[in-house]
Design a protein around this motif. Sequence first.
Motif, PDB file in Angstrom:
ATOM      1  N   PRO A  99      14.322  14.792   5.667  1.00 23.80           N
ATOM      2  CA  PRO A  99      13.953  13.912   4.439  1.00 23.80           C
ATOM      3  C   PRO A  99      12.489  13.391   5.151  1.00 23.80           C
ATOM      4  N   ALA A 100      11.747  12.977   4.000  1.00 23.44           N
ATOM      5  CA  ALA A 100      10.378  12.563   4.230  1.00 23.44           C
ATOM      6  C   ALA A 100      10.117  11.542   3.244  1.00 23.44           C
ATOM      7  N   GLY A 101       9.287  10.456   3.756  1.00 21.08           N
ATOM      8  CA  GLY A 101       9.052   9.501   2.622  1.00 21.08           C
ATOM      9  C   GLY A 101       7.938   8.630   3.127  1.00 21.08           C
ATOM     10  N   LEU A 102       7.080   7.923   2.133  1.00 20.48           N
ATOM     11  CA  LEU A 102       5.976   7.156   2.351  1.00 20.48           C
ATOM     12  C   LEU A 102       6.240   6.010   1.598  1.00 20.48           C
ATOM     13  N   THR A 103       5.564   4.938   1.812  1.00 19.03           N
ATOM     14  CA  THR A 103       5.231   3.583   1.065  1.00 19.03           C
ATOM     15  C   THR A 103       3.908   3.761   0.087  1.00 19.03           C
ATOM     16  N   ALA A 104       4.347   3.389  -1.145  1.00 16.42           N
ATOM     17  CA  ALA A 104       3.267   3.577  -2.091  1.00 16.42           C
ATOM     18  C   ALA A 104       3.000   2.331  -2.867  1.00 16.42           C
ATOM     19  N   SER A 105       1.784   2.049  -3.277  1.00 15.61           N
ATOM     20  CA  SER A 105       1.605   0.700  -4.214  1.00 15.61           C
ATOM     21  C   SER A 105       0.785   1.277  -5.447  1.00 15.61           C
ATOM     22  N   SER A 106       0.883   2.618  -5.554  1.00 15.23           N
ATOM     23  CA  SER A 106      -0.077   3.136  -6.730  1.00 15.23           C
ATOM     24  C   SER A 106       0.782   3.582  -7.765  1.00 15.23           C
ATOM     25  N   LEU A 162       5.998   8.881 -14.715  1.00 13.13           N
ATOM     26  CA  LEU A 162       5.284   7.822 -14.055  1.00 13.13           C
ATOM     27  C   LEU A 162       4.281   8.683 -13.285  1.00 13.13           C
ATOM     28  N   SER A 163       3.281   8.056 -12.547  1.00  9.79           N
ATOM     29  CA  SER A 163       2.389   8.360 -11.682  1.00  9.79           C
ATOM     30  C   SER A 163       2.328   7.801 -10.419  1.00  9.79           C
ATOM     31  N   PHE A 164       1.550   8.530  -9.357  1.00 10.12           N
ATOM     32  CA  PHE A 164       1.120   7.815  -8.188  1.00 10.12           C
ATOM     33  C   PHE A 164       0.354   8.771  -7.461  1.00 10.12           C
ATOM     34  N   SER A 165      -0.478   8.136  -6.510  1.00 15.58           N
ATOM     35  CA  SER A 165      -1.452   8.938  -5.788  1.00 15.58           C
ATOM     36  C   SER A 165      -1.143   8.881  -4.404  1.00 15.58           C
ATOM     37  N   VAL A 166      -1.302  10.048  -3.567  1.00 16.99           N
ATOM     38  CA  VAL A 166      -0.943  10.267  -2.100  1.00 16.99           C
ATOM     39  C   VAL A 166      -2.096  10.932  -1.495  1.00 16.99           C
ATOM     40  N   MET A 167      -2.443  10.579  -0.080  1.00 19.77           N
ATOM     41  CA  MET A 167      -3.129  11.110   0.444  1.00 19.77           C
ATOM     42  C   MET A 167      -2.405  12.403   1.236  1.00 19.77           C
ATOM     43  N   GLY A 168      -3.213  13.114   2.119  1.00 21.00           N
ATOM     44  CA  GLY A 168      -2.632  14.380   2.598  1.00 21.00           C
ATOM     45  C   GLY A 168      -1.965  14.306   4.064  1.00 21.00           C
ATOM     46  N   SER A 169      -0.900  13.074   3.975  1.00 22.27           N
ATOM     47  CA  SER A 169      -0.346  12.824   5.260  1.00 22.27           C
ATOM     48  C   SER A 169       1.094  14.118   5.197  1.00 22.27           C
ATOM     49  N   PRO A 170       1.601  14.089   6.390  1.00 22.98           N
ATOM     50  CA  PRO A 170       2.803  15.136   6.319  1.00 22.98           C
ATOM     51  C   PRO A 170       3.830  14.988   5.330  1.00 22.98           C
ATOM     52  N   SER A 171       4.287  13.604   5.333  1.00 21.48           N
ATOM     53  CA  SER A 171       5.100  13.135   4.246  1.00 21.48           C
ATOM     54  C   SER A 171       4.840  13.346   2.674  1.00 21.48           C
ATOM     55  N   ALA A 172       3.457  13.198   2.443  1.00 22.08           N
ATOM     56  CA  ALA A 172       2.984  13.465   1.296  1.00 22.08           C
ATOM     57  C   ALA A 172       3.120  15.057   0.916  1.00 22.08           C
ATOM     58  N   GLN A 173       2.692  15.790   1.860  1.00 19.52           N
ATOM     59  CA  GLN A 173       2.646  17.205   1.714  1.00 19.52           C
ATOM     60  C   GLN A 173       4.160  17.591   1.309  1.00 19.52           C
ATOM     61  N   VAL A 174       5.151  16.972   2.118  1.00 20.61           N
ATOM     62  CA  VAL A 174       6.484  17.367   1.796  1.00 20.61           C
ATOM     63  C   VAL A 174       6.753  16.865   0.284  1.00 20.61           C
ATOM     64  N   ILE A 175       6.525  15.794  -0.220  1.00 19.90           N
ATOM     65  CA  ILE A 175       6.625  15.180  -1.371  1.00 19.90           C
ATOM     66  C   ILE A 175       6.135  15.810  -2.539  1.00 19.90           C
ATOM     67  N   THR A 176       4.708  16.268  -2.592  1.00 22.82           N
ATOM     68  CA  THR A 176       4.079  17.177  -3.549  1.00 22.82           C
ATOM     69  C   THR A 176       4.374  18.685  -3.547  1.00 22.82           C
ATOM     70  N   ALA A 177       5.183  19.086  -2.695  1.00 23.75           N
ATOM     71  CA  ALA A 177       5.837  20.365  -2.642  1.00 23.75           C
ATOM     72  C   ALA A 177       7.535  20.568  -2.967  1.00 23.75           C
ATOM     73  N   VAL A 194      -3.225  13.144  -7.022  1.00 22.98           N
ATOM     74  CA  VAL A 194      -2.709  12.083  -8.222  1.00 22.98           C
ATOM     75  C   VAL A 194      -1.184  12.985  -8.855  1.00 22.98           C
ATOM     76  N   VAL A 195      -0.040  12.509  -8.898  1.00 19.65           N
ATOM     77  CA  VAL A 195       1.076  13.060  -9.224  1.00 19.65           C
ATOM     78  C   VAL A 195       1.781  12.429 -10.321  1.00 19.65           C
ATOM     79  N   PRO A 216      -5.657  16.849  -7.759  1.00 19.94           N
ATOM     80  CA  PRO A 216      -6.319  16.749  -6.619  1.00 19.94           C
ATOM     81  C   PRO A 216      -7.591  15.894  -7.096  1.00 19.94           C
ATOM     82  N   VAL A 217      -7.840  14.689  -6.267  1.00 16.80           N
ATOM     83  CA  VAL A 217      -9.068  13.776  -6.589  1.00 16.80           C
ATOM     84  C   VAL A 217      -9.669  13.344  -5.002  1.00 16.80           C
TER      85      VAL A 217
END
Length: 168
Positions: free
Chosen positions: A36-43, A54-69, A135-136, A129-130
């Motif tokens: 499992p991977a996870g991150l806190t988001a306010s977006s 829904l939408s949210f944005s993430v940066m390139g962290s390892p957790s973000a990479q797991v989520i976007t994949a 943006v997901v 990508p922005v």
Amino acid sequence: MTTSSIDTDLSARFKDAFRAYPTGVALICATGPAGPAGLTASSVASVSVDPPALSFSVMGSPSAQVITAAPSFVVHLLGPAHAPVARSFAQPGAPRFTPGQGWDTLPTGEPLLRDAQAALRCRPLHLLPVGTSTVVVAEVVEVLLGTPGDRLIHHDRTFSTVTAPKGH
């Protein structure tokens, strides 16, 4: 003034503007090849009711990479009791997915924070990508509602509680 100093000033003012803008707090979690991977988001934002999205944005962290994949993930909408877990997931290397945090696993394999105010299981529709972020946009395929209550918000780099109005 050079272009880079204008961009730096603009970036700093942009950050300052959004630090003064309170937002809800969510945990976004998925299961990848290493677990499992996870991150806190306010977006997190609602995009559409039909279909639910829904939408949210993430940066390139390892957790973000797991989520976007991942083929699916869960967006947990948090209440005040979740401030400690939100802080843990916002700090690299902090404890995550511990038994004391209240995690379970959905039959579809995603991590589930059992007492979240809501958990929305999603599948990605678009990854845009922005700059250094992505943006997901995701379709909501399942909604698990918890107990409503007070609100957890992120404002000026801190988590705060807002009391729900009576009768809501």
